[in-house]
Write a protein that holds these residues in place. Structure first.
Motif, PDB file in Angstrom:
ATOM      1  N   ASP A   9       0.817  -1.208   0.000  1.00  0.00           N
ATOM      2  CA  ASP A   9       0.000   0.000   0.000  1.00  0.00           C
ATOM      3  C   ASP A   9       0.854   1.263   0.000  1.00  0.00           C
ATOM      4  N   MET A  10       0.372   2.274  -0.727  1.00  0.00           N
ATOM      5  CA  MET A  10       0.973   3.600  -0.728  1.00  0.00           C
ATOM      6  C   MET A  10      -0.131   4.620  -0.456  1.00  0.00           C
ATOM      7  N   GLY A  11       0.258   5.768   0.077  1.00  0.00           N
ATOM      8  CA  GLY A  11      -0.770   6.742   0.416  1.00  0.00           C
ATOM      9  C   GLY A  11      -0.298   8.175   0.279  1.00  0.00           C
ATOM     10  N   TRP A  12      -1.258   9.063   0.102  1.00  0.00           N
ATOM     11  CA  TRP A  12      -1.028  10.509   0.113  1.00  0.00           C
ATOM     12  C   TRP A  12      -1.743  11.123   1.308  1.00  0.00           C
ATOM     13  N   TYR A  13      -1.058  12.036   1.964  1.00  0.00           N
ATOM     14  CA  TYR A  13      -1.606  12.787   3.081  1.00  0.00           C
ATOM     15  C   TYR A  13      -1.276  14.252   2.850  1.00  0.00           C
ATOM     16  N   ARG A  14      -2.001  15.111   3.539  1.00  0.00           N
ATOM     17  CA  ARG A  14      -1.657  16.525   3.450  1.00  0.00           C
ATOM     18  C   ARG A  14      -1.856  17.188   4.793  1.00  0.00           C
ATOM     19  N   GLN A  15      -1.109  18.260   4.988  1.00  0.00           N
ATOM     20  CA  GLN A  15      -1.219  19.022   6.226  1.00  0.00           C
ATOM     21  C   GLN A  15      -1.230  20.501   5.891  1.00  0.00           C
ATOM     22  N   ALA A  16      -2.375  21.123   6.147  1.00  0.00           N
ATOM     23  CA  ALA A  16      -2.526  22.548   5.922  1.00  0.00           C
ATOM     24  C   ALA A  16      -2.017  23.311   7.146  1.00  0.00           C
ATOM     25  N   GLY A  29      -5.734   9.852   0.299  1.00  0.00           N
ATOM     26  CA  GLY A  29      -6.163   8.558  -0.195  1.00  0.00           C
ATOM     27  C   GLY A  29      -5.020   7.565  -0.217  1.00  0.00           C
ATOM     28  N   ARG A  30      -5.378   6.305  -0.407  1.00  0.00           N
ATOM     29  CA  ARG A  30      -4.396   5.241  -0.457  1.00  0.00           C
ATOM     30  C   ARG A  30      -4.672   4.347  -1.648  1.00  0.00           C
ATOM     31  N   ILE A  31      -3.620   3.651  -2.092  1.00  0.00           N
ATOM     32  CA  ILE A  31      -3.745   2.765  -3.234  1.00  0.00           C
ATOM     33  C   ILE A  31      -2.987   1.482  -2.940  1.00  0.00           C
ATOM     34  N   SER A  32      -3.639   0.360  -3.221  1.00  0.00           N
ATOM     35  CA  SER A  32      -2.995  -0.927  -3.010  1.00  0.00           C
ATOM     36  C   SER A  32      -2.126  -1.282  -4.213  1.00  0.00           C
ATOM     37  N   ARG A  33      -1.411  -2.366  -4.079  1.00  0.00           N
ATOM     38  CA  ARG A  33      -0.518  -2.768  -5.154  1.00  0.00           C
ATOM     39  C   ARG A  33      -1.278  -3.094  -6.443  1.00  0.00           C
ATOM     40  N   ASP A  34      -2.493  -3.612  -6.283  1.00  0.00           N
ATOM     41  CA  ASP A  34      -3.279  -3.956  -7.477  1.00  0.00           C
ATOM     42  C   ASP A  34      -4.082  -2.777  -8.012  1.00  0.00           C
ATOM     43  N   ILE A  58      -5.684   9.048  -7.448  1.00  0.00           N
ATOM     44  CA  ILE A  58      -4.390   8.442  -7.127  1.00  0.00           C
ATOM     45  C   ILE A  58      -4.153   7.276  -8.070  1.00  0.00           C
ATOM     46  N   SER A  59      -2.935   7.179  -8.559  1.00  0.00           N
ATOM     47  CA  SER A  59      -2.544   6.064  -9.421  1.00  0.00           C
ATOM     48  C   SER A  59      -1.112   5.683  -9.095  1.00  0.00           C
ATOM     49  N   ARG A  60      -0.654   4.589  -9.660  1.00  0.00           N
ATOM     50  CA  ARG A  60       0.720   4.152  -9.418  1.00  0.00           C
ATOM     51  C   ARG A  60       1.241   3.365 -10.603  1.00  0.00           C
ATOM     52  N   ASP A  61       2.578   3.344 -10.683  1.00  0.00           N
ATOM     53  CA  ASP A  61       3.274   2.561 -11.688  1.00  0.00           C
ATOM     54  C   ASP A  61       4.230   1.654 -10.930  1.00  0.00           C
ATOM     55  N   TYR A 102       2.090  18.227   1.075  1.00  0.00           N
ATOM     56  CA  TYR A 102       1.598  16.908   0.685  1.00  0.00           C
ATOM     57  C   TYR A 102       2.702  15.880   0.915  1.00  0.00           C
ATOM     58  N   TYR A 103       2.338  14.828   1.642  1.00  0.00           N
ATOM     59  CA  TYR A 103       3.275  13.766   1.983  1.00  0.00           C
ATOM     60  C   TYR A 103       2.821  12.442   1.375  1.00  0.00           C
ATOM     61  N   CYS A 104       3.790  11.607   1.060  1.00  0.00           N
ATOM     62  CA  CYS A 104       3.428  10.252   0.668  1.00  0.00           C
ATOM     63  C   CYS A 104       4.033   9.256   1.659  1.00  0.00           C
ATOM     64  N   ASN A 105       3.424   8.106   1.741  1.00  0.00           N
ATOM     65  CA  ASN A 105       4.032   7.021   2.492  1.00  0.00           C
ATOM     66  C   ASN A 105       3.832   5.709   1.766  1.00  0.00           C
ATOM     67  N   ALA A 106       4.581   4.703   2.182  1.00  0.00           N
ATOM     68  CA  ALA A 106       4.509   3.412   1.516  1.00  0.00           C
ATOM     69  C   ALA A 106       4.916   2.313   2.483  1.00  0.00           C
ATOM     70  N   ASP A 107       4.247   1.171   2.353  1.00  0.00           N
ATOM     71  CA  ASP A 107       4.607  -0.025   3.112  1.00  0.00           C
ATOM     72  C   ASP A 107       5.568  -0.835   2.247  1.00  0.00           C
ATOM     73  N   VAL A 108       6.795  -0.926   2.705  1.00  0.00           N
ATOM     74  CA  VAL A 108       7.865  -1.476   1.867  1.00  0.00           C
ATOM     75  C   VAL A 108       8.575  -2.625   2.578  1.00  0.00           C
ATOM     76  N   ALA A 109       8.798  -3.693   1.817  1.00  0.00           N
ATOM     77  CA  ALA A 109       9.700  -4.752   2.283  1.00  0.00           C
ATOM     78  C   ALA A 109      11.050  -4.509   1.616  1.00  0.00           C
ATOM     79  N   ASP A 110      12.091  -4.418   2.423  1.00  0.00           N
ATOM     80  CA  ASP A 110      13.409  -4.214   1.821  1.00  0.00           C
ATOM     81  C   ASP A 110      14.013  -5.557   1.417  1.00  0.00           C
ATOM     82  N   THR A 111      15.223  -5.537   0.942  1.00  0.00           N
ATOM     83  CA  THR A 111      15.846  -6.754   0.430  1.00  0.00           C
ATOM     84  C   THR A 111      16.202  -7.738   1.538  1.00  0.00           C
ATOM     85  N   SER A 112      16.037  -7.320   2.787  1.00  0.00           N
ATOM     86  CA  SER A 112      16.174  -8.241   3.922  1.00  0.00           C
ATOM     87  C   SER A 112      14.820  -8.767   4.366  1.00  0.00           C
TER      88      SER A 112
END
Length: 120
Positions: free
Chosen positions: A33-40, A49-54, A69-72, A93-103
């Motif tokens: 999952d990835m997401g956009w947030y904002r703080q005024a 909003g958020r977007i899943s991998r699919d 929201i879209s993703r590549d 505007y901030y983004c975040n993402a749930d990431v698995a690293d190479t470990s």
């Protein structure tokens, strides 16, 4: 290490358009999952909003169809599009993402934010 970098912010006139990018780089194995947030100014950070991998999306209550929201996945990049900008869209505007690293360690990463100012 994994980094998220937002780009595309700046000064925009009311009624203009916005397209932000959030690019992930580094020791990435998989991004879910990835997401956009904002703080005024003077307000709490809120979910845009958020977007899943699919590609499934869900948006914050205030969005009401205003943002897209879209993703590549091949580019590890997420996008935020909005037309007809209003002064009240002014925010960092901030983004975040749930990431698995190479470990294979999962972690939520945040970008540093990009300022969007809507003003004539």
């Amino acid at each position: 290490q994994v980094q998220l970098v937002e780009s595309g912010g700046g000064m925009v006139q009311p009624g203009g358009s916005l397209r932000l990018s959030c690019a992930a780089s580094g020791s990435i194995f998989r991004i879910d999952d990835m997401g956009w947030y904002r703080q005024a100014p003077g307000k709490q950070r809120e979910l845009v909003g958020r977007i899943s991998r699919d590609g499934s999306t869900n948006y914050g209550d205030f969005v009401k169809g205003q943002f897209t929201i879209s993703r590549d996945n091949a580019k590890n990049t997420m996008y935020l599009q909005k037309n007809r900008l209003k002064p009240e869209d002014t925010a960092v505007y901030y983004c975040n993402a749930d990431v698995a690293d190479t470990s294979a360690i999962w972690k939520t990463y945040w970008g540093q934010g990009t300022q969007v100012t809507v003003s004539s």
